[in-house]
Scaffold this active site. Structure first.
Site, mmCIF file in Angstrom:
data_model
loop_
_atom_site.group_PDB
_atom_site.id
_atom_site.type_symbol
_atom_site.label_atom_id
_atom_site.label_comp_id
_atom_site.label_asym_id
_atom_site.label_seq_id
_atom_site.Cartn_x
_atom_site.Cartn_y
_atom_site.Cartn_z
ATOM 1 N N HIS A 264 0.294 -11.890 2.170
ATOM 2 C CA HIS A 264 -0.736 -11.110 1.401
ATOM 3 C C HIS A 264 -1.517 -11.658 0.587
ATOM 4 O O HIS A 264 -2.860 -11.812 0.404
ATOM 5 C CB HIS A 264 -0.202 -9.996 0.573
ATOM 6 C CG HIS A 264 -1.097 -8.502 0.499
ATOM 7 N ND1 HIS A 264 -0.536 -7.327 0.609
ATOM 8 C CD2 HIS A 264 -2.271 -8.333 0.069
ATOM 9 C CE1 HIS A 264 -1.699 -6.500 0.314
ATOM 10 N NE2 HIS A 264 -2.706 -7.404 0.392
ATOM 11 N N TYR B 58 0.811 -1.223 -0.072
ATOM 12 C CA TYR B 58 -0.061 -0.229 0.050
ATOM 13 C C TYR B 58 0.948 1.324 -0.155
ATOM 14 O O TYR B 58 0.235 2.296 -0.337
ATOM 15 C CB TYR B 58 -0.997 -0.090 1.125
ATOM 16 C CG TYR B 58 -1.750 -1.007 1.215
ATOM 17 C CD1 TYR B 58 -2.050 -1.991 0.382
ATOM 18 C CD2 TYR B 58 -2.527 -1.217 2.473
ATOM 19 C CE1 TYR B 58 -2.900 -2.936 0.572
ATOM 20 C CE2 TYR B 58 -3.635 -2.347 2.655
ATOM 21 C CZ TYR B 58 -3.855 -3.297 1.764
ATOM 22 O OH TYR B 58 -4.547 -4.166 1.796
#
Ligand SMILES: NC(=O)c1ccc[n+]([C@@H]2O[C@H](COP(=O)([O-])OP(=O)(O)OC[C@H]3O[C@@H](n4cnc5c(N)ncnc54)[C@H](OP(=O)(O)O)[C@@H]3O)[C@@H](O)[C@H]2O)c1
Length: 279
Positions: A111, A53
């Site tokens: 992730h 991110y």
């Protein structure tokens, strides 16, 4: 306004995680730090970020600027695909820790499993080593299906504390949630509000919202809680942040839970964990 008290849930390793936290994608920089500072005042303590991110620095800044003790927060970050594999996990984790400016994370997730790459089992084992060194409190996964969880448990004996999965009314994931929960892993829903792409105007949702006097987003988020699913909705909008967190003073009737679950018409998810690749 008095802060909202967000209850915690005990994970399989004994740590307590808030039932609801703040998603941070796609905000970055000062805008994110300011948004998180507002959310902290409202009562948010779980902050969900990831290496990919590119906003861990803004999350760390908010924690420091809040003036609250580090231990009041529950910080989640995620191992990027580029850092999978035994030689790379430490580099990826250390980079996250440095960006955050913290000396441990509460929850560290893989992730995506990236099964074609074939490195998620060794990556998980390395995360368990980091946990033993006190750098990670809880080890978990994201977008892992039953088969992926079985593989990491077989290799390490450590059951993931959390699996962060795409769960929302259009993708209720009834079987996946049951299989993951059966391992003793807590499910945490990402994109619970489907990024406001229409579900909040769905008549089945709005009818329940009107009847019980809450917003459609509160109905959708409460539907997750009533299914035993924790979640990390994102909003950059203070009033929405407040309402999204204010879902612990009511519950849905079983018939309402069933009506929302029935909105899933079986459309495939765009990011299928068996094939989705991001690095
Ligand atoms: N593990 C993974 O692979 C993965 C993947 C995706 C996301 N995530 C995490 O999950 C978090 C949440 O998912 P998401 O951000 O994709 O989707 P989401 O939380 O379902 O939706 C966020 C969007 O909905 C809007 N929104 C929020 N509350 C609202 C409300 N009460 N009424 C109307 N609109 C509202 C927000 O706009 P405003 O900002 O204008 O309110 C924002 O555009 C992310 O931020 C990220 O931390 C993880």
């Amino acid at each position: 306004m008095a802060p909202i008290s967000i209850p915690t849930r005990t994970l399989n390793d004994g740590y307590a995680m808030p039932w609801l936290g703040l998603g941070t994608w796609p905000l970055r920089g000062r805008q994110l730090t300011d948004s998180i500072l507002g959310a902290i005042e409202m009562g948010y303590r779980l902050l969900d970020t990831a290496y990919n991110y590119e906003n861990e620095d803004a999350v760390g800044a908010a924690i420091r600027e809040s003036g609250l003790p580090r231990e009041d927060f529950f910080v989640t970050s995620k191992l990027a695909g580029r850092h999978q594999g035994k030689p790379y996990v430490r580099d990826g984790f250390s980079a996250s820790l440095e960006r955050l400016g913290l000396d441990y994370v509460d929850l560290y997730l893989i992730h995506w499993p990236l099964p074609r790459v074939g490195r998620y089992v060794e990556s998980y084992a390395e995360m368990v080593a980091l946990q033993q060194e006190g750098l990670i409190r809880s080890v978990g996964v994201s977008n892992f299906l039953d088969e992926h969880i079985k593989a990491v448990v077989a290799a390490t004996g450590v059951v993931p504390a959390v699996d962060q999965l795409q769960v929302s009314p259009s993708h209720a994931q009834v079987d996946v949630v049951r299989e993951v929960s059966d391992h003793g892993t807590v499910v945490q829903a990402w994109s619970p509000l489907e990024r406001n792409s229409g579900i909040l105007e769905n008549p089945a949702v709005t009818a329940i919202a009107e009847r019980i006097g809450v917003t459609p987003a509160q109905v959708v988020l409460r539907w997750l809680i009533d299914r035993d699913i924790t979640t990390v909705p994102h909003s950059s909008h203070p009033e929405r942040q407040r309402l999204n967190a204010d879902i612990f003073g009511f519950a849905l009737e079983p018939a309402d839970v069933a009506a929302i679950t029935a909105l899933d018409v079986g459309a495939p998810v765009r990011q299928d964990p068996r094939t989705w690749e991001e690095f």
